[in-house]
Design a protein around this motif. Structure first.
Motif, PDB file in Angstrom:
ATOM      1  N   ALA A  11     -34.485 -15.593 -25.474  1.00  0.00           N
ATOM      2  CA  ALA A  11     -33.296 -14.850 -25.059  1.00  0.00           C
ATOM      3  C   ALA A  11     -32.418 -14.586 -26.268  1.00  0.00           C
ATOM      4  CB  ALA A  11     -32.528 -15.628 -23.995  1.00  0.00           C
ATOM      5  N   ALA A  12     -32.074 -13.311 -26.475  1.00  0.00           N
ATOM      6  CA  ALA A  12     -31.168 -12.953 -27.566  1.00  0.00           C
ATOM      7  C   ALA A  12     -29.717 -13.052 -27.134  1.00  0.00           C
ATOM      8  CB  ALA A  12     -31.471 -11.532 -28.053  1.00  0.00           C
ATOM      9  N   VAL A  13     -29.437 -12.689 -25.878  1.00  0.00           N
ATOM     10  CA  VAL A  13     -28.060 -12.648 -25.373  1.00  0.00           C
ATOM     11  C   VAL A  13     -27.711 -13.947 -24.668  1.00  0.00           C
ATOM     12  CG1 VAL A  13     -26.472 -11.509 -23.779  1.00  0.00           C
ATOM     13  CG2 VAL A  13     -28.071 -10.137 -25.123  1.00  0.00           C
ATOM     14  N   GLY A  14     -26.583 -14.517 -25.049  1.00  0.00           N
ATOM     15  CA  GLY A  14     -26.040 -15.681 -24.363  1.00  0.00           C
ATOM     16  C   GLY A  14     -24.790 -15.279 -23.612  1.00  0.00           C
ATOM     17  N   ILE A  15     -24.646 -15.732 -22.377  1.00  0.00           N
ATOM     18  CA  ILE A  15     -23.525 -15.342 -21.527  1.00  0.00           C
ATOM     19  C   ILE A  15     -22.634 -16.557 -21.262  1.00  0.00           C
ATOM     20  CG2 ILE A  15     -22.826 -14.314 -19.343  1.00  0.00           C
ATOM     21  CD1 ILE A  15     -25.603 -13.034 -19.169  1.00  0.00           C
ATOM     22  N   LEU A  16     -21.375 -16.451 -21.672  1.00  0.00           N
ATOM     23  CA  LEU A  16     -20.391 -17.487 -21.399  1.00  0.00           C
ATOM     24  C   LEU A  16     -19.835 -17.235 -20.003  1.00  0.00           C
ATOM     25  CD1 LEU A  16     -18.622 -17.380 -24.866  1.00  0.00           C
ATOM     26  CD2 LEU A  16     -20.002 -19.271 -23.981  1.00  0.00           C
ATOM     27  N   MET A  17     -20.223 -18.078 -19.059  1.00  0.00           N
ATOM     28  CA  MET A  17     -19.890 -17.891 -17.649  1.00  0.00           C
ATOM     29  C   MET A  17     -18.611 -18.647 -17.284  1.00  0.00           C
ATOM     30  SD  MET A  17     -22.324 -15.987 -16.386  1.00  0.00           S
ATOM     31  CE  MET A  17     -22.032 -16.247 -14.633  1.00  0.00           C
ATOM     32  N   LEU A  18     -17.766 -18.011 -16.482  1.00  0.00           N
ATOM     33  CA  LEU A  18     -16.621 -18.728 -15.943  1.00  0.00           C
ATOM     34  C   LEU A  18     -17.091 -19.837 -15.002  1.00  0.00           C
ATOM     35  CD1 LEU A  18     -13.917 -16.019 -15.147  1.00  0.00           C
ATOM     36  CD2 LEU A  18     -14.475 -17.127 -17.318  1.00  0.00           C
ATOM     37  N   ASP A  19     -16.204 -20.773 -14.755  1.00  0.00           N
ATOM     38  CA  ASP A  19     -16.502 -21.933 -13.911  1.00  0.00           C
ATOM     39  C   ASP A  19     -16.224 -21.543 -12.454  1.00  0.00           C
ATOM     40  OD1 ASP A  19     -17.021 -24.431 -12.955  1.00  0.00           O
ATOM     41  OD2 ASP A  19     -15.369 -25.441 -14.010  1.00  0.00           O
ATOM     42  N   THR A  20     -17.230 -20.941 -11.810  1.00  0.00           N
ATOM     43  CA  THR A  20     -17.040 -20.389 -10.461  1.00  0.00           C
ATOM     44  C   THR A  20     -18.226 -20.723  -9.565  1.00  0.00           C
ATOM     45  OG1 THR A  20     -18.121 -18.291 -11.007  1.00  0.00           O
ATOM     46  CG2 THR A  20     -15.753 -18.430 -11.419  1.00  0.00           C
ATOM     47  N   ASN A  21     -18.003 -20.520  -8.257  1.00  0.00           N
ATOM     48  CA  ASN A  21     -19.056 -20.774  -7.274  1.00  0.00           C
ATOM     49  C   ASN A  21     -19.252 -19.619  -6.297  1.00  0.00           C
ATOM     50  OD1 ASN A  21     -19.648 -23.688  -7.929  1.00  0.00           O
ATOM     51  ND2 ASN A  21     -17.465 -23.856  -7.468  1.00  0.00           N
ATOM     52  N   PHE A  22     -18.538 -18.500  -6.492  1.00  0.00           N
ATOM     53  CA  PHE A  22     -18.674 -17.378  -5.566  1.00  0.00           C
ATOM     54  C   PHE A  22     -20.053 -16.724  -5.731  1.00  0.00           C
ATOM     55  CE2 PHE A  22     -16.051 -15.829  -9.203  1.00  0.00           C
ATOM     56  CZ  PHE A  22     -16.961 -14.943  -9.775  1.00  0.00           C
ATOM     57  N   PRO A  23     -20.505 -15.969  -4.726  1.00  0.00           N
ATOM     58  CA  PRO A  23     -21.855 -15.388  -4.778  1.00  0.00           C
ATOM     59  C   PRO A  23     -22.034 -14.412  -5.938  1.00  0.00           C
ATOM     60  CG  PRO A  23     -20.940 -15.275  -2.555  1.00  0.00           C
ATOM     61  CD  PRO A  23     -19.817 -15.687  -3.452  1.00  0.00           C
ATOM     62  N   ARG A  24     -23.249 -14.340  -6.440  1.00  0.00           N
ATOM     63  CA  ARG A  24     -23.571 -13.430  -7.536  1.00  0.00           C
ATOM     64  C   ARG A  24     -24.798 -12.606  -7.134  1.00  0.00           C
ATOM     65  NH1 ARG A  24     -20.590 -13.984 -11.912  1.00  0.00           N
ATOM     66  NH2 ARG A  24     -19.316 -15.874 -12.194  1.00  0.00           N
ATOM     67  N   PRO A  25     -24.551 -11.505  -6.433  1.00  0.00           N
ATOM     68  CA  PRO A  25     -25.658 -10.663  -5.961  1.00  0.00           C
ATOM     69  C   PRO A  25     -26.343  -9.943  -7.113  1.00  0.00           C
ATOM     70  CG  PRO A  25     -23.568  -9.588  -5.555  1.00  0.00           C
ATOM     71  CD  PRO A  25     -23.241 -10.964  -6.052  1.00  0.00           C
ATOM     72  N   LEU A  26     -27.471  -9.335  -6.821  1.00  0.00           N
ATOM     73  CA  LEU A  26     -28.169  -8.549  -7.826  1.00  0.00           C
ATOM     74  C   LEU A  26     -27.227  -7.478  -8.363  1.00  0.00           C
ATOM     75  CD1 LEU A  26     -31.006  -8.324  -9.096  1.00  0.00           C
ATOM     76  CD2 LEU A  26     -31.528  -6.581  -7.381  1.00  0.00           C
ATOM     77  N   GLY A  27     -27.164  -7.359  -9.661  1.00  0.00           N
ATOM     78  CA  GLY A  27     -26.225  -6.463 -10.312  1.00  0.00           C
ATOM     79  C   GLY A  27     -25.071  -7.211 -10.949  1.00  0.00           C
ATOM     80  N   ASP A  28     -24.778  -8.414 -10.478  1.00  0.00           N
ATOM     81  CA  ASP A  28     -23.745  -9.263 -11.063  1.00  0.00           C
ATOM     82  C   ASP A  28     -24.273  -9.852 -12.368  1.00  0.00           C
ATOM     83  OD1 ASP A  28     -21.114 -11.020 -10.020  1.00  0.00           O
ATOM     84  OD2 ASP A  28     -22.405 -12.107 -11.418  1.00  0.00           O
ATOM     85  N   ILE A  29     -23.383 -10.074 -13.318  1.00  0.00           N
ATOM     86  CA  ILE A  29     -23.787 -10.618 -14.617  1.00  0.00           C
ATOM     87  C   ILE A  29     -24.462 -11.978 -14.482  1.00  0.00           C
ATOM     88  CG2 ILE A  29     -21.541 -11.696 -15.042  1.00  0.00           C
ATOM     89  CD1 ILE A  29     -21.904 -10.976 -18.008  1.00  0.00           C
ATOM     90  N   GLY A  30     -24.071 -12.750 -13.459  1.00  0.00           N
ATOM     91  CA  GLY A  30     -24.594 -14.103 -13.298  1.00  0.00           C
ATOM     92  C   GLY A  30     -25.898 -14.205 -12.536  1.00  0.00           C
ATOM     93  N   ASN A  31     -26.472 -13.068 -12.155  1.00  0.00           N
ATOM     94  CA  ASN A  31     -27.769 -13.051 -11.472  1.00  0.00           C
ATOM     95  C   ASN A  31     -28.832 -12.669 -12.504  1.00  0.00           C
ATOM     96  OD1 ASN A  31     -30.101 -12.202  -9.974  1.00  0.00           O
ATOM     97  ND2 ASN A  31     -28.818 -11.905  -8.174  1.00  0.00           N
ATOM     98  N   GLU A  32     -29.745 -13.567 -12.794  1.00  0.00           N
ATOM     99  CA  GLU A  32     -30.737 -13.298 -13.836  1.00  0.00           C
ATOM    100  C   GLU A  32     -31.596 -12.080 -13.512  1.00  0.00           C
ATOM    101  OE1 GLU A  32     -33.038 -16.631 -15.036  1.00  0.00           O
ATOM    102  OE2 GLU A  32     -31.301 -17.773 -15.746  1.00  0.00           O
ATOM    103  N   GLY A  33     -31.745 -11.766 -12.211  1.00  0.00           N
ATOM    104  CA  GLY A  33     -32.524 -10.606 -11.819  1.00  0.00           C
ATOM    105  C   GLY A  33     -31.892  -9.283 -12.217  1.00  0.00           C
ATOM    106  N   THR A  34     -30.616  -9.308 -12.591  1.00  0.00           N
ATOM    107  CA  THR A  34     -29.930  -8.101 -13.046  1.00  0.00           C
ATOM    108  C   THR A  34     -30.516  -7.587 -14.354  1.00  0.00           C
ATOM    109  OG1 THR A  34     -27.860  -8.775 -11.981  1.00  0.00           O
ATOM    110  CG2 THR A  34     -27.662  -7.200 -13.789  1.00  0.00           C
ATOM    111  N   TRP A  35     -31.059  -8.503 -15.154  1.00  0.00           N
ATOM    112  CA  TRP A  35     -31.409  -8.167 -16.532  1.00  0.00           C
ATOM    113  C   TRP A  35     -32.906  -7.954 -16.716  1.00  0.00           C
ATOM    114  CZ3 TRP A  35     -27.074  -6.693 -18.042  1.00  0.00           C
ATOM    115  CH2 TRP A  35     -25.915  -7.337 -17.602  1.00  0.00           C
ATOM    116  N   ALA A  36     -33.248  -6.917 -17.450  1.00  0.00           N
ATOM    117  CA  ALA A  36     -34.646  -6.619 -17.766  1.00  0.00           C
ATOM    118  C   ALA A  36     -35.108  -7.391 -18.994  1.00  0.00           C
ATOM    119  CB  ALA A  36     -34.816  -5.113 -17.998  1.00  0.00           C
ATOM    120  N   PHE A  37     -34.262  -8.267 -19.486  1.00  0.00           N
ATOM    121  CA  PHE A  37     -34.561  -9.095 -20.653  1.00  0.00           C
ATOM    122  C   PHE A  37     -34.044 -10.506 -20.362  1.00  0.00           C
ATOM    123  CE2 PHE A  37     -30.795  -6.452 -21.190  1.00  0.00           C
ATOM    124  CZ  PHE A  37     -29.781  -7.382 -21.345  1.00  0.00           C
TER     125      PHE A  37
END
Length: 228
Positions: free
Chosen positions: A4-30
Motif C-alpha cells: 500500500a502506497a497510501v496511508g489514511i489517518l482515520m478519525l476515531d469513529t464508529n459510524f457506518p462506512r458504506p462503499l464509497g466512504d474513505i474508510g471502506n477498503e472496497g472503495t479503493w482499486a488499490f
C-alpha cells in the motif's frame, strides 16, 4: 500482495462506512493502510481546533510510514487546517483534505464559473481552512442541516444511519447551492463521508462532483504511476 502506497489517518469513529466512504477498503482499486487516531472524534476535529490533536496525528502518520506508506491522507476535510504542519513533520506527500482540489477544479472551468463546496458544517468551515487548502476565501459554501440525518449520524457517532434520508437531504442541499450561486460550475465535497453520494449529487445538480475518491485516485496515480 501489492504494498500500500497510501496511508489514511482515520478519525476515531464508529459510524457506518458504506462503499464509497474513505474508510471502506472496497472503495479503493488499490491497497491502502488505515490507522485510527485515538481521541480524534469528528466533534473535536470539526467543531474544535484540530491543531490540539497534532501530536496524535504525527504519531499515527509515523506508524503508517513505518508500514511502508509513501503518501498520507486523512478522513476529514477539516484537517486542511493542519496541512502545513503535518506535511513538514512527516516528510512525505500529504493530502489532508478534498478541499485541496478547489484550485485545480476551478482551473478547468470556464472563466465565468467557479467551484462550490458542500460541507457537513458551514459554521465551522472558515477562511483559514480554505487558505490552508490553497483555495480562495470567497469560495461558495453550503452546509448540510445541523439536525439532519447525515450530521446527526456523524457527530453523534451513531452505529446506524438512514442512507435514503441522507441522500435526500444531501441532494436537496446541493441543489440549493447551485440555485443560490448560479456561477457554481462544479462541486467539491469537503466531507469524506459524502463521497458515496457523489453520483446522486451530480445527477441532482447537473454539475461535476469531486470528492475524496477523485482526490485519492489522483494522489495514488502520482505515488505509483501505472506502467505501460
Amino acid at each position: 500482495m501489492t504494498q500500500a502506497a497510501v496511508g489514511i489517518l482515520m478519525l476515531d469513529t464508529n459510524f457506518p462506512r458504506p462503499l464509497g466512504d474513505i474508510g471502506n477498503e472496497g472503495t479503493w482499486a488499490f491497497p491502502v493502510h488505515m490507522r485510527r487516531v485515538n481521541g480524534a472524534s469528528a466533534q473535536k476535529v470539526v467543531h474544535e481546533d484540530p491543531r490540539a490533536l497534532l501530536d496524535l496525528f504525527i504519531k499515527a502518520g509515523q506508524d503508517l510510514i513505518a508500514q511502508g506508506c509513501v503518501g498520507l491522507t486523512t478522513s476529514c476535510g477539516f484537517l486542511s487546517l493542519v496541512q502545513a504542519e503535518l506535511k513538514d513533520a512527516l516528510g512525505v506527500p500529504f493530502a489532508s483534505s478534498p478541499l485541496m482540489q478547489l484550485p485545480m477544479v476551478e482551473a478547468t472551468l470556464p472563466s465565468h464559473q467557479r467551484a462550490g463546496v458542500l460541507t457537513i458544517s458551514q459554521d465551522s468551515l472558515s477562511k483559514a481552512h480554505l487558505r490552508a487548502a490553497g483555495a480562495r476565501e470567497d469560495t461558495a459554501i453550503i452546509g448540510l442541516p445541523k439536525t439532519g440525518a447525515f450530521a446527526e449520524a456523524i457527530f453523534g457517532d451513531r452505529s446506524e444511519m438512514n442512507p435514503e434520508a441522507c441522500r435526500a437531504e444531501i441532494c436537496e442541499t446541493a441543489r440549493e447551492l447551485v440555485t443560490r450561486h448560479k456561477d457554481v460550475g462544479a462541486i467539491v465535497l469537503e466531507c469524506t463521508n459524502l463521497a458515496p453520494y457523489a453520483a446522486d449529487i451530480s445527477a441532482a445538480t447537473g454539475r461535476p462532483v469531486y470528492s475524496i475518491v477523485s482526490f485519492l485516485n489522483w494522489f495514488q496515480a502520482g505515488l505509483v504511476p501505472p506502467r505501460f
